[in-house]
Design a protein around this motif. Structure first.
Motif, PDB file in Angstrom:
ATOM      1  N   UNK A 137       0.796  -1.238   0.000  1.00 21.90           N
ATOM      2  CA  UNK A 137       0.000   0.000   0.000  1.00 21.90           C
ATOM      3  C   UNK A 137       0.830   1.290   0.000  1.00 21.90           C
ATOM      4  N   UNK A 138       2.149   1.192   0.124  1.00 24.96           N
ATOM      5  CA  UNK A 138       2.970   2.390   0.328  1.00 24.96           C
ATOM      6  C   UNK A 138       3.746   2.778  -0.927  1.00 24.96           C
ATOM      7  N   UNK A 139       3.775   4.082  -1.174  1.00 25.20           N
ATOM      8  CA  UNK A 139       4.536   4.608  -2.317  1.00 25.20           C
ATOM      9  C   UNK A 139       6.027   4.657  -2.012  1.00 25.20           C
ATOM     10  N   UNK A 140       6.370   4.788  -0.723  1.00 27.07           N
ATOM     11  CA  UNK A 140       7.768   4.792  -0.292  1.00 27.07           C
ATOM     12  C   UNK A 140       7.988   3.578   0.612  1.00 27.07           C
ATOM     13  N   UNK A 141       9.235   3.115   0.747  1.00 28.94           N
ATOM     14  CA  UNK A 141       9.487   1.930   1.568  1.00 28.94           C
ATOM     15  C   UNK A 141       9.041   2.128   3.014  1.00 28.94           C
TER      16      UNK A 141
END
Length: 317
Positions: free
Chosen positions: A258-262
């Motif tokens: 669900x995350x755009x960044x780690x």
């Protein structure tokens, strides 16, 4: 056997010059963690684990700052990929979001200039409820008889602690209102304004290896979402409550989606590597009242022993 070896390491490891242990282990990043620092007896914690005093905490920081360079949460991902860097680093974390993090810990961290991340249980912010293990400690502190040892009660049976408290005349709601053991929203916002990071620590502190994968994911994602909504968390981070032991690789694969960044995640298996990407192992500073040198030297010595046995990496199914 593990306890015997750990005890031996606490005796032997401090005999070596600490820079030698640093070079032998070649660990680029050290991740010590706490829950609370206090010179007072805290009834909700007293029967669970030793609490570092203010003097001990100051000594801990002085030792860490002597041998390691403090780094922010945002720098951790890059450091982990550069083992053997010239200057070993450390990042400090606190779990459970207890009030002493504001009253006692924050002024010391600001004085020393140490970046720190605080992990919150979304259900307990603003003292809306109390973690079941803290309820168990309060029951023991009350001196009232209960049908069984409160400390043996598992997360899934936590309703028993409420029943026993009612029978014993112990009122958790009064304790929450009078003592305010957790951080308030206003305190969290102020700490953010002073440069400290916050992350999630699940909704209400279950033991993850007792949960099905769907509930593990729900506890993590809901707590991250709630805290991001309330406090605008920019850098997503999550620390497992209790332990990440038994959590499978599929959790780490699904939780990133669900995350755009780690999403950085943290366990508590001691000084070790982990095969799950973006997952880092921390070690507790509250197991004993030993000196900082003894505790950290024992952790590094334990890592050396694990490496000789080929067990320095946490493997996941």
């Amino acid at each position: 056997m593990k306890q015997v070896l750990t005890c031996m390491l606490r005796q032997i490891a401090p005999m070596f010059p600490f820079p030698w242990l640093q070079r032998w282990t070649n660990m680029p990043l050290l991740l010590p963690f706490y829950h609370v620092v206090s010179d007072e007896l805290l009834p909700h914690i007293r029967h669970l684990y030793p609490v570092r005093t203010v003097r001990q905490f100051r000594d801990d920081l002085d030792f860490l700052l002597k041998y390691y360079q403090p780094v922010s949460l945002q720098e951790i991902g890059e450091i982990s990929q550069t083992p053997g860097s010239a200057v070993p680093k450390f990042h400090l974390t606190f779990d459970d979001g207890l009030r002493e993090c504001y009253d006692v810990v924050m002024p010391i961290l600001l004085e020393k200039g140490v970046p720190t991340t605080f992990f919150l249980n979304s259900a307990f912010v603003d003292n809306r409820d109390l973690m079941f293990r803290y309820k168990a400690s309060l029951l023991i502190e009350s001196g009232k008889r209960t049908p069984a040892d409160p400390l043996t009660v598992r997360y899934e049976d936590r309703h028993l602690l409420d029943q026993w408290a009612t029978a014993a005349g112990v009122h958790y709601s009064e304790f929450l209102a009078d003592q305010r053991p957790y951080l308030s929203s206003a305190q969290i916002v102020e700490m953010q304004s002073r440069g400290f990071n916050f992350g999630a620590h699940s909704i209400d502190h279950p033991m993850y290896h007792d949960l099905p994968l769907e509930e593990q994911l729900r506890q993590t994602l809901v707590s991250l979402h709630d805290l991001k909504t309330q406090f605008g968390l920019i850098d997503p981070a999550f620390a497992f409550p209790f332990t990440d032991h038994g959590v499978g690789l599929s959790f780490f694969e699904k939780i990133q989606q669900p995350f755009d960044v780690p999403l950085l995640t943290f366990g508590s298996a001691g000084v070790k590597y982990d095969e799950a990407p973006g997952h880092f192992q921390r070690f507790p500073m509250e197991k004993t009242t030993s000196s900082t040198h003894c505790m950290i030297a024992a952790e590094l010595g334990s890592f050396l022993l694990k490496r000789m046995m080929g067990r320095q990496v946490v493997k996941r199914r």
